[in-house]
Design an enzyme around this catalytic site. Structure first.
Site, short mmCIF file in Angstrom:
data_model
loop_
_atom_site.label_atom_id
_atom_site.label_comp_id
_atom_site.label_asym_id
_atom_site.label_seq_id
_atom_site.Cartn_x
_atom_site.Cartn_y
_atom_site.Cartn_z
N GLU A 68 64.96 71.67 7.32
CA GLU A 68 65.97 72.11 6.35
C GLU A 68 66.01 73.64 6.27
O GLU A 68 67.08 74.25 6.35
CB GLU A 68 65.66 71.52 4.98
CG GLU A 68 66.45 72.09 3.84
CD GLU A 68 65.71 71.96 2.51
OE1 GLU A 68 65.14 72.96 2.03
OE2 GLU A 68 65.71 70.85 1.95
N ASP A 125 68.94 65.52 6.86
CA ASP A 125 69.75 66.66 6.41
C ASP A 125 69.41 67.91 7.20
O ASP A 125 70.28 68.70 7.54
CB ASP A 125 69.60 66.88 4.91
CG ASP A 125 68.20 67.24 4.47
OD1 ASP A 125 67.23 66.85 5.14
OD2 ASP A 125 68.06 67.92 3.43
#
Length: 363
Positions: A68, A125
């Site tokens: 991330e 993500d």
């Protein structure tokens, strides 16, 4: 076993089409003040959180790095047209997190442990952010190899980190650990993993990437997975029953993860005011010292998020709803801790790329 009930999807969502790509905002010499602010904020952010070798550190988690943080850093470098930093961050990411046998990244690197990567599971993500950053870099700097890498990551996400359910096609938080056979309450999803503009842009680039069904499922969860008096989504959602519900084993709260949900939606489109208003309404109830983590059953505010980076997200939502924002609050960026500082820079990017007139007062 009783069949799971599908989420009710309004006609407009059923007809969902991919929207325009997010604009590639760059330092603009004054015609887009938000882009200039985002580029300047990146310089301060880079100085505090990015090492010389290209590792983006999370200073509140023992100076670890994760997919991330690397993806966010790459995105910020693109908007600042900072090719040298982008290449440094991507080089470190590729060398240290691309340790799996596919195109996905291992989610966590810890310099205090040996080996530095102990868990090779991905964080979807993070993979989306990295792929999106590579795609944007390919367009900005004419690098076909970056586009190829982005599509390889997108293909791996499609094959390994999506799941067809009675609720639609879902984005799994990781390849392992979240499906029905992994947890008693599974499948379990996290709505903040739906990076809506990344999904959209990858879908515009690759017909094989399931952007439309993923956008539909994310929007449906935003409508249906809302709980308690405040009608907010939890960080973690179980899809094991006929209705979505807060996942067991996780705090039943609108917390640090879920604060990104309206940010990503506003970045994607302002055409969902009824969804964005849910968050704006809650944040207008919050005392002036900051946003708050909300316990869902009673809508109790359990801890306040006082950093300016959290407040910047609220300002973006207000802007997306056509209301004036506090220009001074969002413009004055001072790096504090990794996560709120990241949210602050991202908020400036959203304004630069979707709502540039918010800083000038014209619409």
């Amino acid at each position: 076993m009783m069949a799971l009930k599908k989420l009710i999807i309004p006609f407009a969502a059923m007809m969902l089409c991919l929207g325009p790509p997010v604009s590639m905002a760059q330092p603009s010499g004054g015609d887009n003040p938000a882009a200039d602010l985002a580029s300047g904020a990146w310089e301060l952010y880079r100085h505090k959180f990015v090492t010389g070798e290209g590792r983006v550190i999370d200073n509140k988690a023992g100076d670890i790095s994760h997919s991330e943080s690397q993806g966010y850093g790459m995105l910020m470098a693109v908007i600042a047209n900072d090719r040298r930093s982008f290449e440094s961050i991507w080089k470190w990411t590729r060398a240290n997190l691309m340790t799996r046998d596919d195109a996905l990244a291992s989610w966590r690197w810890d310099g205090s442990q040996k080996p530095h990567v102990k868990d090779k599971n991905n964080a979807t993500d993070g993979d989306l952010l990295i792929a999106w950053a590579l795609l944007r870099a390919s367009k900005l700097w004419g690098r076909a190899d970056y586009k190829k890498l982005a599509l390889q990551i997108a293909q791996a996400i499609t094959a390994k980190a999506t799941l067809d359910t009675a609720y639609g096609k879902m984005l799994m938080p990781g390849v392992h650990g979240f499906k029905a056979n992994d947890q008693p309450d599974g499948p379990i999803v996290n709505l903040s993993y739906w990076v809506f503009p990344a999904l959209n842009d990858l879908g515009l680039t690759s017909e094989a990437f399931p952007a439309r069904p993923l956008l539909r499922s994310g929007l449906s969860l935003m409508r249906e997975a809302r709980f308690g008096p405040a009608q907010l989504p939890p960080d973690w959602i179980s899809l094991s029953q006929r209705e979505p519900r807060p996942a067991k084993g996780y705090p039943s709260q609108f917390g640090y993860d879920a604060i990104r949900v309206p940010l990503y939606l506003a970045w994607y489109s302002a055409e969902y005011p009824e969804l964005l208003e849910v968050f704006a309404r809650q944040w207008r109830k919050t005392p002036a010292n900051g946003l708050a983590v909300v316990e869902l059953a009673t809508a109790t505010q359990t801890s306040f998020l006082t950093d300016a980076g959290y407040k910047a997200v609220a300002e973006v939502v207000e802007c997306s709803l056509g209301r004036p924002l506090n220009v001074d609050a969002i413009s004055n960026f001072t790096p504090t801790d990794y996560y709120p500082s990241t949210l602050h820079v991202l908020s400036l990017m959203v304004i630069a790329e979707r709502y540039p007139t918010c800083l000038t007062g014209s619409r």
